[in-house]
Scaffold this motif. Structure first.
Motif, short mmCIF file in Angstrom:
data_model
loop_
_atom_site.label_atom_id
_atom_site.label_comp_id
_atom_site.label_asym_id
_atom_site.label_seq_id
_atom_site.Cartn_x
_atom_site.Cartn_y
_atom_site.Cartn_z
N UNK A 181 0.78 -1.23 -0.01
CA UNK A 181 -0.05 0.14 -0.23
C UNK A 181 0.95 1.26 0.11
N UNK A 182 1.95 1.21 0.73
CA UNK A 182 2.79 2.41 0.79
C UNK A 182 3.57 2.50 -0.79
N UNK A 183 3.70 1.27 -1.36
CA UNK A 183 4.14 1.58 -2.85
C UNK A 183 3.32 2.13 -3.73
N UNK A 184 2.11 1.94 -3.45
CA UNK A 184 0.93 2.67 -4.36
C UNK A 184 0.95 3.95 -3.89
N UNK A 185 0.90 4.20 -2.91
CA UNK A 185 0.95 5.88 -2.26
C UNK A 185 2.16 6.60 -2.82
#
Length: 661
Positions: free
Chosen positions: A565-569
């Motif tokens: 999810x941090x990668x997506x953000x």
């Protein structure tokens, strides 16, 4: 300038230690922004010390009044002045020490911030060679030593040095012969200090190294306890730990004996100096050169030097220990600030000169022409990029993306990555990669497969920019550096490994590490993209739930979804996944693979495949063997080619039905 790195057993190459000159220069740099505070604090301490020096003459005055048989009323003024001196000295000393302490804490905070910032930028392979114990010892033990010195030794040392200098001046004002008598103790004190310093510098440095080696051994043994027991290595590791502990204890006992000898020599100096001042006072009073009160003041002055001199010399113990710790901290910051080029590495590898074309890379065996090669107008070729990839919009920083669609990049020519003739070795005679060439087309997903030790993770770290190659070039989003922004959308590349960390704090804060300006709707959209919104919403306080140490514990699969999810953000142009689904185990691997696939949508990706189902889902598979590319192509072609990949597929799949690509 730092001393060459040294080893501490088992091939570990410890991080460097700064020289004394470099440490002093770094300390001056740290103090420079607060020069005004330093000058004010020292000035107030000088005033406090000068006021305090009035005590001995006032006491001598009282002695003369009594010796001369004067009326008791004559004692009133000296006594009142003594009370005033005590009050003024107390106030000014408190103010001066407060300002010096504030200076120390400010410098210490600046040092800590600088150390953490630089340590986080150290090359991954350099940390691996040093071992986690060395860095951990510096972060904990050395920082603690410097902290203790700043909070206690620095204010006391400043006051002691001022007291010594001004008291010697006051002795000279009484009579220069008192000063000459007091100086008889100085040679013994200087010899004592020299004797101590010459032994303490190397002893404390060796002690820090021994403690780091001991901590490294404990970390390795405890962290690999299952492996140690499985191979019946308990006795060997226990004995190794005991040897390192014995070495640390031996060095500690040597330091204790050194301190005891130091104190003994100081007592001899005190005896010589006080005896000389008393004898000088006797002769001067007998000859009528000074009064009894003046001789008393001189003896009291020298006696008052016991505390400051002993404090200053004793604080050499803390100063040497802190200096050794500070040198180790500066060594790390210098290493991160000015990394030395690795042997054989071309200058500015991975950064083509302005105006030069980027290397296209060597064609790999069996590699077809990339289907997604961009046309001249910059649009993806039909059939390569899915409609979902082509229609995803890119949100800029400062503008929140719609809650239902996390920010994604449109595949663009700038997202291509080219690895040209990259080689890497972790030391002489330890090559890992041999002239590897690889090109990732915009929006392409490439899976790296191969046996353990083939060099997959090393190549992934080099592509991500975390590690520099020994030779060769990497061009594309990673060429600038991992932290270089690719534009308003976010960083150029993000690396996600199987060893993710859940930071202590709220779930929202943990996610915002990737994008500080993200709204709660952005966070929920990112979690939804990786199928993590349901469990996140079910937490006791939702996004406000405290996770990590001391908070709600997340299992391996959820921690990895949090990283995705941090990668997506972060919305990088290139995503590198190094066995990012390995920690979930068989039960959660499929779910994590779906999460990873969703996180990679719309961006160029390099995936070190833990399970070959990830290779099936990739646009292209690259097979590494002993650090070389031996095959490259789509899954179906390599599976039917009866080569290394086909053998890996048969060994992995067994009785499994091959999933549909």
């Amino acid at each position: 300038m730092t001393t060459p790195p040294h080893t501490a057993g088992e091939g570990a190459e410890l991080l460097p230690v700064a020289t004394a000159a470099r440490t002093r220069a770094a300390l001056r740099t740290l103090v420079r922004p607060d020069r005004g505070l330093a000058l004010t604090g020292i000035g107030v301490l000088v005033a406090a010390t000068v006021v305090g020096l009035l005590v001995q003459p006032l006491l001598g005055r009282i002695v003369d009044i009594v010796a001369d048989g004067r009326p008791a009323g004559d004692l009133t003024l000296p006594v009142v002045l003594l009370i005033a001196v005590a009050a003024v000295q107390g106030v000014t000393t408190t103010l001066g020490l407060t300002r010096v302490a504030r200076l120390g804490e400010t410098v210490l905070a600046r040092l800590r911030e600088q150390f953490v910032e630089r340590a986080l930028n150290l090359p991954a392979d350099r940390l691996e060679r040093a071992g986690s114990g060395d860095l951990t010892a510096r972060v904990t033990g050395d920082v603690a030593r410097v902290t203790e010195a700043v909070r206690s030794a620095l204010p006391e040392m400043a006051r002691s040095v001022l007291a010594i200098g001004l008291t010697l001046g006051a002795l000279a004002l009484l009579d220069v012969r008192f000063l000459l008598a007091a100086l008889l103790a100085v040679p013994v004190q200087l010899l004592t200090a020299r004797w101590y310093v010459r032994r303490a510098v190397t002893l404390y440095a060796d002690q820090r190294v021994a403690n780091g080696a001991q901590q490294q051994q404990l970390l390795e043994t405890i962290g690999g306890a299952v492996t140690v027991r499985g191979h019946r290595l308990e006795e060997r590791h226990t004995e190794r730990g005991a040897d390192r502990s014995r070495k640390a204890v031996d060095l500690t006992m040597r330091s204790v004996n050194l301190v005891l000898g130091f104190y003994g020599r100081l007592h001899i100096a005190e005896y010589i100096g006080l005896a000389a001042v008393l004898i000088a006072g006797f002769w001067l009073v007998r000859d009528g050169a000074v009064s009894i009160g003046t001789a008393t003041a001189a003896a009291l002055y020298f006696h008052s030097l016991f505390g400051p001199v002993n404090a200053a010399l004793v604080l050499l113990d803390d100063a040497q220990s802190a200096a050794a710790g500070l040198a180790r901290l500066v060594g790390v910051t210098d290493l991160a600030e000015q990394p030395e080029p690795e042997p054989g590495k071309p200058e500015a590898a991975g950064r083509p000169e302005a105006g030069e074309p980027e290397p296209a890379g060597k064609p790999e065996p069996g590699k077809p022409e990339p289907a997604g090669k961009p046309e001249a107008d910059g649009k993806p070729e039909a059939g390569k990029t899915t409609p979902e990839k082509a229609t995803r919009g890119k949100a800029t920083r400062g503008k929140a993306a719609p809650a239902s669609v996390p920010r994604q990049r449109v595949a663009s020519p700038e997202a291509a990555v080219s690895v040209h003739a990259v080689s890497h070795a972790y030391g002489p005679g330890r090559p890992v990669l041999h002239e590897v060439s690889l090109t990732l087309a915009p929006g392409e997903h490439v899976a790296l497969v191969g046996a353990s030790g083939a060099g997959k993770s090393t190549l992934a770290r080099i592509v991500a920019g975390v590690q520099q190659p020994t030779a060769g070039t990497v061009t594309g989003p990673t060429a600038g550096a991992v932290t270089a922004p690719a534009g308003p959308g976010g960083p150029s590349v993000v690396l996600v490994t199987q060893e993710v960390h859940v930071f202590t704090g709220t779930l929202a804060d943990d996610l915002r590490l990737a994008r500080p300006d993200a709204t709660d709707d952005d966070l929920r959209a990112a979690l939804a993209t990786v199928d993590a919104l349901d469990w996140a919403a079910a937490l006791p306080d939702g996004l406000a739930t405290v996770v990590g140490e001391g908070g709600h514990r997340l299992d391996a699969a959820r921690a990895q979804q949090l990283a995705l999810a941090r990668l997506v953000l972060a919305d990088p142009a290139l995503a590198v996944l190094d066995e990012a689904t390995a920690e979930a185990g068989s039960a959660g691997a499929r779910a994590l693979e779906r999460s990873a696939g969703a996180a990679l949508t719309g961006r160029t990706a390099l995936v070190v495949a833990h399970r070959l189902t990830q290779a099936v889902a990739a646009d292209r598979v690259v097979v590494l063997e002993a650090g070389r590319v031996v095959e490259s192509g789509p899954h179906e072609m390599l599976r039917d080619a009866d080569g290394p990949y086909a053998a890996l597929w048969r060994a992995w799949s067994g009785s499994r039905a091959a999933p549909h690509p």
